[in-house]
Motif scaffolding. Structure first.
Motif: not given
Length: 414
Positions: A388-392, A30-38, A23-25
């Motif tokens: 209480a922590t950074r999101a990342e 995962p971003p590969e899903y959007a590409e495959l869907r298209e 994942r990038t977020c």
């Protein structure tokens, strides 16, 4: 017979893909899903191990996913489905057995419906509405404990997990001494990796605990769900044990993860959290949007083709395993407006976070009731709640069967 959608000419041949995982977020699939869907909505999928020598397919579009889930030509039987990810521990021969009596989740009709009908009354909207006072009471107890905490607290271990476990156990009739051992060993089986020794220990403890519980319910049924099942002379002890196992296994992990991950998502989208606080009438729609947007069933749903089927221009052969990417389907721009944005006012109807068709999650109404109760109460009680922590730095559950967070450190601001 369900008519599967046909998008016209068959797509260009695509090399086999592996199930995307990076994942990038933390909130996006995962971003590969959007590409495959298209580009290739029914893509060849590399399988790891499994029965037979059938091919694998990854389906990413919402219409295709819903069509497969409502078509009886695709089976949910355990012994027919190959794995798209490595097994939990190394093995050279993966030969899963048919579902045990009572394990209705891994059955087709008519057995699936025969068991499911025994449970339906308790899980209807009306049946779950009767549990709302209990869910509210338990939520208040955990919020009181959070208010007394000194410093940052882990919302997963102090709120999301124990609340979900208690709600399920009180509904089913699991006594207090069994709850923690059952939850702990079911958590082991929720991982994507464990040892043979861990598997044996977990299965032994769960089976023995549930067998003892069913025996006790036979003697004194009470008014809870397990007591109702135990009082049914038409069910064997093995069937009741496996029904209980299926319900607990499906209920503990899923709602807890949605509650924690949903809290994380709202804290990371302060505009949406402010809107929810300002307009409490949006709570129901906010839950639906979080279910769609987050889709914790990140490994999808798997089915096996019982016969040759044409799906969106691709021939699925009998014996092939089809993996339905629920998270990709729930981000389909052909159905949802701005699907990659969390908007608690937007329409979420038609999402497949709970699956679709005959096997749609039987506990969905209970999950919704818990989320609709607990999320607003949490933010009402602690209007200054913040990470209480950074999101990342929040540890993500990419290594589990259901996505979420391992830990969510927050400061209540109380």
């Amino acid at each position: 017979m369900t008519q599967l959608p046909d998008a016209g000419p068959a797509p260009v041949a695509h090399p086999p893909v592996t199930l995307p995982s990076a994942r990038t977020c933390p909130f996006d699939p995962p971003p590969e899903y959007a590409e495959l869907r298209e580009t290739c909505p029914v893509a060849p999928l590399a399988l790891t191990v499994g029965p037979g020598d059938g091919a694998g397919w990854l389906v990413t579009g919402l219409a295709d996913v819903r069509a497969v889930l409502s078509d009886r030509r695709f089976s949910h039987r355990n012994e027919l489905i190959a794995l798209p990810i490595p097994p939990p521990f190394p093995m050279t021969d993966y030969d899963p057995p048919p579902a045990a009596p009572g394990a209705f989740i891994k059955m087709d009709q008519p057995d699936h419906s025969r068991y499911r009908r025994l449970l339906t009354r308790r899980f209807t909207m009306r049946g779950v509405a009767a549990l709302t006072p209990m869910i509210t009471r338990l939520t208040e107890e955990y919020l009181d404990a959070l208010a007394g905490a000194d410093g940052p607290v882990d919302l997963v271990s102090t709120f999301a997990e124990p609340l979900t476990v208690r709600v399920m156990c009180e509904m089913l009739g699991v006594p207090e001494p069994l709850r923690e051992p059952l939850a702990g060993h079911l958590a082991v089986l929720s991982r994507t990796h464990y040892t043979v020794e861990e598997l044996i220990e977990a299965c032994t403890v769960i089976a023995e605990a549930l067998q003892d519980l069913v025996a006790a319910k036979r003697a004194d049924p009470g008014t809870d769900l397990l007591g109702e099942l135990a009082a049914d002379d038409g069910l064997t002890d093995e069937e009741v044990v496996n029904i209980a196992w299926a319900l607990l296994g499906g209920g503990f992990d899923t709602t807890a993860n949605m509650l924690a991950l949903g809290t994380f998502a709202l804290l990371a989208h302060p505009d949406q959290l402010a809107l929810l606080r300002a307009r409490p009438e949006l709570a129901d729609n906010a839950v639906e949007q979080l279910l769609r947007y987050l889709t914790i069933s990140h490994l999808g749903a798997s089915r096996a083709a019982l016969e040759d089927v044409e799906l969106n221009g691709t021939r699925i052969k009998a014996g092939d395993t089809v993996v339905l990417a629920l998270s990709a389907a729930n981000r389909d721009p052909g159905h949802f407006d701005a699907p990659d944005r969390l908007d608690i006012t937007a329409e979420a109807q038609g999402h497949v976070a709970f699956g679709h068709g005959e096997h749609q999650c039987i506990g969905q109404n209970l999950a919704r009731a818990t989320l609709r109760t607990a999320l607003p109460m949490l933010f009402d009680r602690f209007p200054a709640l913040h990470l209480a922590t950074r999101a990342e730095e929040v540890p993500l559950r990419s290594d589990m069967l259901h996505y979420g967070v391992h830990e969510l450190l927050v400061d209540t601001g109380a």
